[in-house]
Write a protein that holds these residues in place. Structure first.
Motif, PDB file in Angstrom:
ATOM      1  N   ASP A  52       0.869  -1.168   0.000  1.00 55.50           N
ATOM      2  CA  ASP A  52       0.000   0.000   0.000  1.00 55.50           C
ATOM      3  C   ASP A  52       0.909   1.223   0.000  1.00 55.50           C
ATOM      4  O   ASP A  52       1.572   1.517   0.999  1.00 55.50           O
ATOM      5  CB  ASP A  52      -0.885  -0.011   1.247  1.00 55.50           C
ATOM      6  N   ALA A  54       0.378   4.197   0.274  1.00 60.10           N
ATOM      7  CA  ALA A  54       0.001   5.236   1.231  1.00 60.10           C
ATOM      8  C   ALA A  54       0.529   4.952   2.640  1.00 60.10           C
ATOM      9  O   ALA A  54       0.319   5.758   3.546  1.00 60.10           O
ATOM     10  CB  ALA A  54      -1.519   5.391   1.278  1.00 60.10           C
ATOM     11  N   ASP A  55       1.228   3.839   2.814  1.00 59.17           N
ATOM     12  CA  ASP A  55       1.719   3.426   4.130  1.00 59.17           C
ATOM     13  C   ASP A  55       3.219   3.163   4.049  1.00 59.17           C
ATOM     14  O   ASP A  55       3.668   2.278   3.334  1.00 59.17           O
ATOM     15  CB  ASP A  55       0.982   2.173   4.590  1.00 59.17           C
ATOM     16  N   ASN A  91     -14.831  17.581  -4.484  1.00 56.62           N
ATOM     17  CA  ASN A  91     -14.207  16.525  -3.689  1.00 56.62           C
ATOM     18  C   ASN A  91     -14.015  16.966  -2.250  1.00 56.62           C
ATOM     19  O   ASN A  91     -13.655  18.109  -1.973  1.00 56.62           O
ATOM     20  CB  ASN A  91     -12.860  16.117  -4.293  1.00 56.62           C
ATOM     21  N   GLU A  94     -11.259  14.652   2.684  1.00 61.32           N
ATOM     22  CA  GLU A  94     -10.770  13.277   2.783  1.00 61.32           C
ATOM     23  C   GLU A  94     -10.303  12.753   1.426  1.00 61.32           C
ATOM     24  O   GLU A  94      -9.277  12.062   1.337  1.00 61.32           O
ATOM     25  CB  GLU A  94     -11.856  12.375   3.358  1.00 61.32           C
ATOM     26  N   GLU A  95     -11.013  13.089   0.369  1.00 57.23           N
ATOM     27  CA  GLU A  95     -10.621  12.620  -0.959  1.00 57.23           C
ATOM     28  C   GLU A  95      -9.367  13.342  -1.447  1.00 57.23           C
ATOM     29  O   GLU A  95      -8.504  12.744  -2.099  1.00 57.23           O
ATOM     30  CB  GLU A  95     -11.761  12.812  -1.949  1.00 57.23           C
ATOM     31  N   THR A  97      -6.963  14.391   0.521  1.00 61.88           N
ATOM     32  CA  THR A  97      -5.875  13.764   1.272  1.00 61.88           C
ATOM     33  C   THR A  97      -5.545  12.390   0.702  1.00 61.88           C
ATOM     34  O   THR A  97      -4.360  12.050   0.529  1.00 61.88           O
ATOM     35  CB  THR A  97      -6.259  13.638   2.756  1.00 61.88           C
ATOM     36  N   ARG A  98      -6.565  11.595   0.406  1.00 62.63           N
ATOM     37  CA  ARG A  98      -6.340  10.239  -0.120  1.00 62.63           C
ATOM     38  C   ARG A  98      -5.614  10.284  -1.459  1.00 62.63           C
ATOM     39  O   ARG A  98      -4.653   9.532  -1.681  1.00 62.63           O
ATOM     40  CB  ARG A  98      -7.681   9.525  -0.267  1.00 62.63           C
ATOM     41  N   SER A  99      -6.046  11.164  -2.357  1.00 62.45           N
ATOM     42  CA  SER A  99      -5.397  11.253  -3.665  1.00 62.45           C
ATOM     43  C   SER A  99      -3.952  11.708  -3.542  1.00 62.45           C
ATOM     44  O   SER A  99      -3.062  11.192  -4.230  1.00 62.45           O
ATOM     45  CB  SER A  99      -6.175  12.218  -4.572  1.00 62.45           C
ATOM     46  N   GLU A 101      -1.960  11.328  -0.921  1.00 65.26           N
ATOM     47  CA  GLU A 101      -1.174  10.291  -0.257  1.00 65.26           C
ATOM     48  C   GLU A 101      -0.790   9.173  -1.228  1.00 65.26           C
ATOM     49  O   GLU A 101       0.299   8.604  -1.121  1.00 65.26           O
ATOM     50  CB  GLU A 101      -1.956   9.714   0.923  1.00 65.26           C
ATOM     51  N   ILE A 102      -1.658   8.844  -2.163  1.00 66.07           N
ATOM     52  CA  ILE A 102      -1.374   7.762  -3.102  1.00 66.07           C
ATOM     53  C   ILE A 102      -0.614   8.273  -4.321  1.00 66.07           C
ATOM     54  O   ILE A 102       0.437   7.740  -4.692  1.00 66.07           O
ATOM     55  CB  ILE A 102      -2.679   7.063  -3.520  1.00 66.07           C
ATOM     56  N   THR A 147      -2.717  16.562  -8.476  1.00 62.83           N
ATOM     57  CA  THR A 147      -1.732  15.542  -8.077  1.00 62.83           C
ATOM     58  C   THR A 147      -0.759  15.241  -9.211  1.00 62.83           C
ATOM     59  O   THR A 147       0.439  15.058  -8.973  1.00 62.83           O
ATOM     60  CB  THR A 147      -2.420  14.243  -7.631  1.00 62.83           C
TER      61      THR A 147
END
Length: 249
Positions: A52, A54-55, A91, A94-95, A97-99, A101-102, A147
């Motif tokens: 993952d 993002a981790d 968006n 949360e979206e 941040t998610r985009s 992070e990935i 991004t």
């Protein structure tokens, strides 16, 4: 086909499907030992390390497992990413941040984990997956474009930081590609056939880009014979970025 990657080890993030799978297949066909870093099992001939992006712990473990398995690391392809639709108001936080992070920080995490190993290689390269959205304003793609614009800037900064260490950093910028993600977007449209025709017409050569075409561009940039290709953003977009055609009569 010459085995230009014979003896080299490559990791491809997001290599379980679509463009990533095409990249993994082509690098392997040309001699590389390939590790796919993905949340999903690619169920193909490549070594799979669950990852993952993002981790940080997941990334560090997957990269180290690859080196433990193959003994080295020469080529990194940062392909993992997610899409997003809508204008700047559509968006959630949360979206966003998610985009980020990935699509952006995920590439940095993989590069950070790979750098100590790449510094030992005489054929080291990192290729990031940018997009036509890095350089052209597209409707309903505000978050995704943000991004991918960051990926282009990150690529050039990384290239400047690491060129004297013998690590070449570049990116590929596909146009709209014929991938499972685009297929899912088309199915959500009111008229999928009409939407596909519109996407095809947006690109001057009149069709979607194939995953295999993007893979060939990645292979060119990763090829250790192309040592003067550094900080390059290579478009694979049917002319969308550079050409301005008159309407057909």
């Amino acid at each position: 086909m010459s085995a230009r990657f014979e003896g080299l080890v490559a990791v491809v993030t997001g290599g379980a499907s679509g463009i990533g799978a095409a990249i993994a297949d082509l690098l392997a066909e040309e001699g590389a030992r390939v590790a796919v870093l993905d949340i999903d099992d690619p169920k193909n001939q490549h070594s799979w390390h669950k990852c993952d992006v993002a981790d940080s712990a997941s990334v560090n473990s997957a990269v180290q497992s690859t080196v433990n398995q193959f003994g080295r690391l020469d080529i990194v392809v940062n392909n993992a990413g997610i899409g997003a639709q809508g204008n700047v108001a559509d968006n959630s936080d949360e979206e966003w941040t998610r985009s980020w992070e990935i699509n952006v920080a995920g590439m940095a995490r993989v590069a950070r984990a790979a750098l100590p190993h790449l510094k030992k290689s005489n054929a080291a390269s990192i290729t990031n997956m940018a997009s036509i959205a890095s350089t052209a304003g597209l409707q309903q793609r505000a978050l995704y474009s943000a991004t991918k614009g960051a990926v282009l800037a990150l690529t050039r900064a990384m290239a400047a930081d690491h060129v004297r260490e013998g690590i070449r950093v570049n990116c590929v910028a596909p146009g709209t590609a014929d991938t499972p993600w685009v297929g899912r977007l088309l199915q959500q449209a009111d008229d999928p056939a009409a939407e596909r025709l519109a996407l095809e017409a947006r690109q001057p050569h009149g069709r979607l880009v194939s995953a295999e075409e993007v893979a060939r561009a990645v292979a060119y940039l990763a090829d250790p014979a192309n040592r003067s290709s550094v900080g390059v953003c290579l478009p694979v977009d049917g002319g969308m970025e550079a050409l301005r055609l008159r309407p057909q009569q």
